[in-house]
Design an enzyme around this catalytic site. Structure first.
Site, PDB file in Angstrom:
ATOM      1  N   CYS A   1      -8.843 -19.552  37.038  1.00 12.83           N
ATOM      2  CA  CYS A   1      -8.190 -18.448  37.768  1.00 12.83           C
ATOM      3  C   CYS A   1      -8.176 -18.644  39.279  1.00 12.83           C
ATOM      4  O   CYS A   1      -7.511 -17.886  39.980  1.00 12.83           O
ATOM      5  CB  CYS A   1      -8.889 -17.126  37.442  1.00 12.83           C
ATOM      6  SG  CYS A   1     -10.577 -17.085  38.077  1.00 12.83           S
TER       7      CYS A   1
ATOM      8  N   CYS B   1     -14.991 -15.916  33.372  1.00 13.57           N
ATOM      9  CA  CYS B   1     -15.704 -15.353  34.531  1.00 13.57           C
ATOM     10  C   CYS B   1     -17.205 -15.628  34.375  1.00 13.57           C
ATOM     11  O   CYS B   1     -17.896 -15.934  35.355  1.00 13.57           O
ATOM     12  CB  CYS B   1     -15.446 -13.847  34.650  1.00 13.57           C
ATOM     13  SG  CYS B   1     -13.719 -13.406  34.453  1.00 13.57           S
TER      14      CYS B   1
HETATM   15 FE1  FES Z   1     -11.362 -15.049  38.038  1.00 14.48          FE
HETATM   16 FE2  FES Z   1     -12.714 -13.264  36.654  1.00 14.48          FE
HETATM   17  S1  FES Z   1     -10.570 -13.540  36.675  1.00 14.48           S
HETATM   18  S2  FES Z   1     -13.498 -14.815  37.907  1.00 14.48           S
END
Ligand code: FES
Length: 217
Positions: free
Chosen positions: A43, A114
């Site tokens: 992400c 995450c």
């Molecule tokens: Fe990137 Fe949670 S969406 S760390």
């Protein structure tokens, strides 16, 4: 702190929401033995881990973090710091993202990465400490070694690592010296961040004598 919306309540366990709202061990640690920033390739978010280690017992005396990620990342990293405080480095290495997710009462599948980021940050911090303190052998210094270390640094403009996004133009390695040509100019808005991260990653390694970073004209 942000408002807890009904979407959060549907996605996350009460424990996760509580830790997101009141995270433990957040903040900088100026006298940390080790500091490392790790990015998620999934992400593009980042965390910085600060850690103090007892030199004799190799136990984690203190650990703090800063998160530039989502609610799940703040909660998972907070939980990770709580779980590893007081453990030896060997014990802390065995903590998995699954254990962290379980301790939080579960995570939605789209948010598992995450927790992975929090564990990657922890493992990077441990490895950095071990390498800088001569507890493990540092791999042979060559271009691919430097490249592999730089792959952990996120290009803040794009949210992917500085190698795949073309920030690093060339890496030269000779007699223990490392020279890195960057594809950014001296006045690039992210120059200080990128240079700081490169230095953090490489400068204290025992196999590197000197590190030089050059910019585009
Ligand atoms: Fe990137 Fe949670 S969406 S760390």
């Amino acid at each position: 702190m942000r408002n807890t919306s009904s979407i959060y309540k549907r996605m996350y366990s009460p424990k996760l929401i509580e830790l997101f709202k009141n995270p433990k061990n957040v903040g900088e640690m100026p006298d940390a033995d080790v500091k490392v920033t790790e990015g998620s390739l999934a992400c593009g978010d980042m965390i910085t881990i600060f850690m103090k280690v007892d030199e004799k017992t190799k136990r984690i005396k203190d650990i703090k973090f800063l998160s530039y990620g989502c609610a799940a990342n703040i909660a998972t990293t907070s939980m990770m710091t709580e779980m590893v405080k007081g453990l030896t480095l060997e014990e802390a290495k065995k903590i998995t993202f699954k254990q962290i997710a379980d301790a939080l009462g579960g995570l939605p599948p789209v948010k598992m990465h995450c927790a992975v980021l929090s564990v990657d940050g922890l493992r990077s911090a441990i490895r950095k400490y071990e390498e800088e303190h001569g507890l493990v052998e540092v791999p042979e210094l060559d271009e691919s070694f430097v490249r592999s270390r730089l792959r952990h640094i996120i290009n803040p403009k794009i949210g992917r690592d500085i190698i795949s996004t073309g920030i690093v133009d060339e890496i030269k390695v000779y007699d223990g010296n490392v020279e890195i040509d960057l594809n950014i100019s001296e006045d690039d808005e992210f120059k200080n961040y990128i240079v700081g991260e490169i230095r953090e990653r490489l400068e204290n390694l025992p196999n590197i004598k000197e590190l030089k970073i050059n910019f585009k004209e």
